[in-house]
Design a protein around this motif. Sequence first.
Motif, PDB file in Angstrom:
ATOM      1  N   TRP A  29      -7.366   7.185  32.841  1.00 60.74           N
ATOM      2  CA  TRP A  29      -8.741   6.919  33.244  1.00 60.74           C
ATOM      3  C   TRP A  29      -9.764   7.449  32.241  1.00 60.74           C
ATOM      4  O   TRP A  29     -10.921   7.058  32.256  1.00 60.74           O
ATOM      5  CB  TRP A  29      -9.019   7.569  34.614  1.00 60.74           C
ATOM      6  N   LEU A  30      -9.345   8.346  31.359  1.00 57.26           N
ATOM      7  CA  LEU A  30     -10.276   9.067  30.494  1.00 57.26           C
ATOM      8  C   LEU A  30     -11.083   8.173  29.542  1.00 57.26           C
ATOM      9  O   LEU A  30     -12.299   8.351  29.429  1.00 57.26           O
ATOM     10  CB  LEU A  30      -9.533  10.158  29.723  1.00 57.26           C
ATOM     11  N   PRO A  31     -10.489   7.173  28.875  1.00 54.57           N
ATOM     12  CA  PRO A  31     -11.316   6.340  27.986  1.00 54.57           C
ATOM     13  C   PRO A  31     -12.469   5.640  28.720  1.00 54.57           C
ATOM     14  O   PRO A  31     -13.593   5.608  28.224  1.00 54.57           O
ATOM     15  CB  PRO A  31     -10.319   5.328  27.412  1.00 54.57           C
ATOM     16  N   ALA A  35     -16.458   6.155  28.286  1.00 52.02           N
ATOM     17  CA  ALA A  35     -17.324   5.002  28.016  1.00 52.02           C
ATOM     18  C   ALA A  35     -18.499   4.971  28.994  1.00 52.02           C
ATOM     19  O   ALA A  35     -19.626   4.640  28.618  1.00 52.02           O
ATOM     20  CB  ALA A  35     -16.519   3.704  28.122  1.00 52.02           C
ATOM     21  N   LEU A  36     -18.260   5.348  30.232  1.00 55.11           N
ATOM     22  CA  LEU A  36     -19.316   5.366  31.247  1.00 55.11           C
ATOM     23  C   LEU A  36     -20.289   6.521  31.036  1.00 55.11           C
ATOM     24  O   LEU A  36     -21.480   6.384  31.281  1.00 55.11           O
ATOM     25  CB  LEU A  36     -18.713   5.482  32.651  1.00 55.11           C
ATOM     26  N   HIS A  37     -19.769   7.660  30.608  1.00 61.25           N
ATOM     27  CA  HIS A  37     -20.585   8.878  30.577  1.00 61.25           C
ATOM     28  C   HIS A  37     -20.921   9.379  29.177  1.00 61.25           C
ATOM     29  O   HIS A  37     -21.737  10.284  29.043  1.00 61.25           O
ATOM     30  CB  HIS A  37     -19.883   9.999  31.355  1.00 61.25           C
TER      31      HIS A  37
END
Length: 159
Positions: A29-31, A35-37
């Motif tokens: 989930w990290l990428p 990208a969101l934050h």
Amino acid sequence: MASLLHKFRTAQRDVVFVRADYTTEKSKWLPEFLALHGDTKQIPDKRLAQQQEPEWEPFAIPLPNEVVIEKSNWNVTTDRKNRHQNIQRWRSMGIDTVVMCGLITSACVQHSAYGLFEQGFKIVVISDACADRGRERHENCLKLYAGYMYRTKTVDEIG
């Protein structure tokens, strides 16, 4: 949190620490999160700090007999190793209730509470031993889920 730890240790109750181990290798989930934050939410990549021993807050240093679980996701039960080694062990010990505290109420605490609830455990979240990225967010999370999938108590109320 320090008072809660003291209560559990004095009563010789099991204490389990959960630490984030977020890496681009293990945390799928990290990428998207980054990208969101962007840079507004610093997520440590363990590979960058492999030579360093993890730092603990002075009031929450695990004792030698206490278990430390590293999780690569927000939910401690989604890691197959954690689920197998710990959940089955707790069941074999007759543990049916998990008392939780920590950071971040709306993310790691909530997701782990949900996962343990799905595994059939009774969950008690200690409301004054958790925190979020703001009091309103913390309180809203508890309002949404307390009484729905877990109970809440304060440090003073816990036995």
